[in-house]
Enzyme design. Structure first.
Site, short mmCIF file in Angstrom:
data_model
loop_
_atom_site.label_atom_id
_atom_site.label_comp_id
_atom_site.label_asym_id
_atom_site.label_seq_id
_atom_site.Cartn_x
_atom_site.Cartn_y
_atom_site.Cartn_z
N CYS A 229 32.26 -47.67 -126.29
CA CYS A 229 32.39 -48.45 -125.07
C CYS A 229 32.14 -47.58 -123.83
CB CYS A 229 33.74 -49.15 -125.05
SG CYS A 229 33.70 -50.61 -124.03
N ARG B 224 26.29 -51.62 -117.82
CA ARG B 224 27.75 -51.78 -117.87
C ARG B 224 28.08 -53.27 -117.85
NH1 ARG B 224 30.76 -48.35 -113.43
NH2 ARG B 224 32.55 -49.10 -114.61
N HIS C 67 34.91 -51.51 -129.93
CA HIS C 67 36.06 -50.63 -130.17
C HIS C 67 36.44 -50.60 -131.65
CE1 HIS C 67 37.56 -49.84 -126.00
NE2 HIS C 67 36.79 -50.87 -125.75
N GLU D 265 38.22 -48.56 -133.13
CA GLU D 265 39.58 -48.03 -133.31
C GLU D 265 40.63 -49.14 -133.19
OE1 GLU D 265 37.84 -47.93 -130.64
OE2 GLU D 265 39.11 -48.08 -128.87
N1 GLN Z 1 33.59 -51.70 -118.51
C1 GLN Z 1 34.01 -50.34 -118.75
C2 GLN Z 1 33.13 -49.35 -117.99
O1 GLN Z 1 32.12 -49.73 -117.49
C3 GLN Z 1 34.00 -50.02 -120.23
C4 GLN Z 1 35.01 -50.88 -120.94
C5 GLN Z 1 35.63 -50.25 -122.13
O2 GLN Z 1 35.50 -49.07 -122.41
N2 GLN Z 1 36.41 -51.04 -122.84
O3 GLN Z 1 33.47 -48.22 -117.90
#
Ligand code: GLN
Length: 201
Positions: free
Chosen positions: A84, A115, A180, A182
């Site tokens: 992420c 993003r 994610h 995890e």
């Molecule tokens: N939206 C977050 C970012 O741009 C990432 C989100 C996440 O790691 N769950 O940093």
């Protein structure tokens, strides 16, 4: 085998727990630990950059001296898993939001990312995806304000896609996941990464 999870902000303990579980399942000796100081990087066989807020994680990595060191280690072949926000940091190119915030990227993987790629209305969702690299059974993917990979080049291999976007990719020692892994109890993504670490040890 020691896996350092960059522990400055974000989903850290979930990664250390599931790595430890994956190690037991693979019969590997070692452990995962919270990495908070640049000096701890000298003892790792692999690095995880967790989810969280990429601007915050990047800033804290810079002020602690971790950023430059991880960049150098990644270039030299150290296995790094970015999930992420961690995926964002691994990229060579970002979108307008990245440019606007002046957010530094580690500049390691040949990919362009966006993003918050799945829109604000659908901040988080779960979906089963086929990720052959993790095995035959579909993998439960938890997306939280997730980024996506818009384009890859050079030697980047696509591991999975969703809605026309790339959500998992690998380039040699680097693995980027938009979701994610995890947050489930499926250890297959972490085992995949551990096998990479074991092979490069
Ligand atoms: N939206 C977050 C970012 O741009 C990432 C989100 C996440 O790691 N769950 O940093």
């Amino acid at each position: 085998m020691k896996i350092g999870v960059i522990g400055l902000q974000g989903a850290v303990s979930e990664h250390t727990e599931i790595i430890n579980k994956a190690m037991r399942e693979l019969d590997l000796e070692g452990k995962a630990f919270w990495l908070q100081e640049a000096s701890q990087l000298s003892e790792v066989n692999g690095i995880i950059i967790p989810g969280g807020e990429s601007t915050t994680i990047g800033r804290l990595m810079s002020t602690s001296g971790i950023f430059e060191k991880v960049k150098e280690m990644g270039r030299r072949g150290m296995p790094i898993l970015g999930t992420c926000a961690g995926l964002i940091l691994l990229a060579k190119e970002g979108d307008e939001e990245v440019e606007k915030t002046g957010q530094p990227l580690l500049n390691l993987m040949d990919m362009r990312i966006t993003r918050n790629a799945f829109g604000r209305q659908r901040e988080s969702f779960e979906v089963n995806l086929d990720i052959p690299a993790f095995g035959e059974r579909p993998f439960r993917c938890v997306f939280i304000r997730a980024p996506a990979i818009e384009e890859v080049w050079s030697t980047v291999g696509v591991l999975a896609g969703y809605r026309g976007k790339i959500v998992a990719a690998k380039q040699e020692n680097l693995v980027a996941l938009a979701f994610h892994p995890e947050l489930t109890d499926d250890t297959r993504a972490h085992k995949y990464f551990l096998n990479l670490c074991a092979a490069s040890k």
